[in-house]
Enzyme design. Sequence first.
Site, mmCIF file in Angstrom:
data_model
loop_
_atom_site.group_PDB
_atom_site.id
_atom_site.type_symbol
_atom_site.label_atom_id
_atom_site.label_comp_id
_atom_site.label_asym_id
_atom_site.label_seq_id
_atom_site.Cartn_x
_atom_site.Cartn_y
_atom_site.Cartn_z
ATOM 1 N N TYR A 85 0.789 -1.306 0.279
ATOM 2 C CA TYR A 85 -0.003 0.181 0.218
ATOM 3 C C TYR A 85 0.694 1.401 -0.063
ATOM 4 O O TYR A 85 0.572 2.524 0.081
ATOM 5 C CB TYR A 85 -0.842 0.062 1.356
ATOM 6 C CG TYR A 85 -2.369 -1.122 1.325
ATOM 7 C CD1 TYR A 85 -2.092 -1.954 -0.013
ATOM 8 C CD2 TYR A 85 -2.498 -0.923 2.253
ATOM 9 C CE1 TYR A 85 -3.445 -2.414 -0.004
ATOM 10 C CE2 TYR A 85 -3.906 -2.115 2.234
ATOM 11 C CZ TYR A 85 -3.787 -2.649 0.928
ATOM 12 O OH TYR A 85 -5.002 -4.507 1.128
ATOM 13 N N LYS A 145 3.056 -15.672 2.540
ATOM 14 C CA LYS A 145 2.486 -15.939 1.567
ATOM 15 C C LYS A 145 4.658 -16.437 0.686
ATOM 16 O O LYS A 145 4.272 -16.125 -0.102
ATOM 17 C CB LYS A 145 2.266 -15.521 0.227
ATOM 18 C CG LYS A 145 1.418 -15.809 -0.830
ATOM 19 C CD LYS A 145 0.501 -17.047 -0.915
ATOM 20 C CE LYS A 145 0.502 -17.428 -1.726
ATOM 21 N NZ LYS A 145 -0.715 -18.674 -1.919
ATOM 22 N N ASP A 164 -3.420 -18.267 1.789
ATOM 23 C CA ASP A 164 -5.358 -18.468 1.239
ATOM 24 C C ASP A 164 -5.234 -19.882 1.834
ATOM 25 O O ASP A 164 -6.462 -20.081 2.282
ATOM 26 C CB ASP A 164 -4.678 -18.831 -0.178
ATOM 27 C CG ASP A 164 -2.838 -19.532 -0.799
ATOM 28 O OD1 ASP A 164 -2.219 -20.063 0.831
ATOM 29 O OD2 ASP A 164 -3.016 -20.727 -1.030
ATOM 30 N N ASP A 213 -5.910 -6.237 5.433
ATOM 31 C CA ASP A 213 -6.771 -5.741 5.159
ATOM 32 C C ASP A 213 -7.925 -7.463 4.874
ATOM 33 O O ASP A 213 -9.465 -5.991 5.538
ATOM 34 C CB ASP A 213 -6.668 -4.909 4.052
ATOM 35 C CG ASP A 213 -7.274 -3.999 3.991
ATOM 36 O OD1 ASP A 213 -8.908 -3.481 4.580
ATOM 37 O OD2 ASP A 213 -7.425 -3.273 2.789
ATOM 38 N N ASP A 236 -11.850 -8.134 7.721
ATOM 39 C CA ASP A 236 -12.969 -7.801 7.056
ATOM 40 C C ASP A 236 -13.496 -9.080 7.364
ATOM 41 O O ASP A 236 -14.783 -9.365 7.479
ATOM 42 C CB ASP A 236 -13.114 -7.210 5.742
ATOM 43 C CG ASP A 236 -13.175 -5.874 5.848
ATOM 44 O OD1 ASP A 236 -13.043 -5.533 7.214
ATOM 45 O OD2 ASP A 236 -13.274 -5.156 5.161
#
Length: 356
Positions: A135, A190, A222, A246, A250
């Site tokens: 980001y 990852k 994942d 992020d 959620d």
Amino acid sequence: MKIAVMAGDGIGTEITAEAVKVLKVLGLGMEMEEALVGGAAYDAHGHPLPEATLNLAKTSDAILFGAVGDWKYDKLERQFRPEQAILGLRKHLGLFANFRPAICYEQLTHASSLKPELVSGLDILIMRELTGDIYFGQPRGRRTATDGLFPGAEEGFDTMRYTRPEIIRIGRVAFEAARKRNRHVTSVDKSNVLETSQLWRDTMVELGKEYPDVTLEHMYIDNAAMQLVKEPKKFDVVVTGNMFGDILSDEASMLTGSIGMLPSASLNDKKQGLYEPSHGSAPDIAGKGVANPLATILSAAMMLRYSLDQAEAADRIEAAVKKVLAQGLRTPDIYSVGTTRVGTREMGDAVVKALG
Ligand code: NAD
């Protein structure tokens, strides 16, 4: 104890008023000062994070934040949009550690989209790194591709980066938090594909040696996304980078069924923090007196615990919230047949009364 109160836009003003009411009743002698932020600040001063608001934030122990944003500002240049205020506060205060607890209250298990037995008693903490990663990584931009599958085509690119100290600093916060909970950290990365993630994993393994009393587990993003809906209760503290966090935070919030119940905290290394509900400004219900104030009230409890060393007062607020739910009081977002529908203010009043 100096608190900056930034109600913001939409339901922000309604829900923050209830949290302030609860804090005042505790009688802890806090100094509370209000400031405009987001769209409200843009309307009054031409900027979503005016100098005076930023200065108040810098000189306060903590910020109690409502929410910002409204569709009417969507056409503004990005730098003037209300949401930029949050990014500005994170950046200027160095708020790198985002705490997102996902707790499923016994009375609300039916509100989850998962089977009640999967979420009953759920209490997990997602710890998201907030100031680094893809980001913020440079270089980024749009350009004409010179290689790859389509040389000459327009391409967009971003850069995922983390330095070892950034990983250590968020890792420590996660291990320390786990020590106050069930002593289990799941580090999500990852590393089978990304160099940044391999550094993340190597660093977490090293750091884990300093916390032999905490179990450290590693999981690919994942798989973590899958395990969160398959067997969420097996997690305790989940620590991960900005982008993976992020998404996972959620996802975890939805396990509990209602976004109106979820608090959050963003802290820097001086324990200064910004405390806000996980939801937005909900322009669709703003001004109607129906918004659920509990996420903001629970954010105030987190503020007492993490920035102000008032764990006992935080416990009192959390117990009061459980009590009003046990009494069957529900704002429309968590209402079900057989419970009592109340508005924002009535819910705040009930929490105050339940404080005893
Ligand atoms: P939202 O979270 O504001 O609302 C999503 C849905 O949840 C809406 O139906 C809303 O009515 C409901 N909801 C949210 N909070 C509730 C509460 N306390 N009680 C009952 N119902 C509640 O998300 P959105 O609609 O995508 O965004 C609206 C605005 O909020 C946008 O401008 C967005 O940019 C902004 N936003 C701000 C923040 C923040 O301030 N941190 C976070 C997310 C979105």
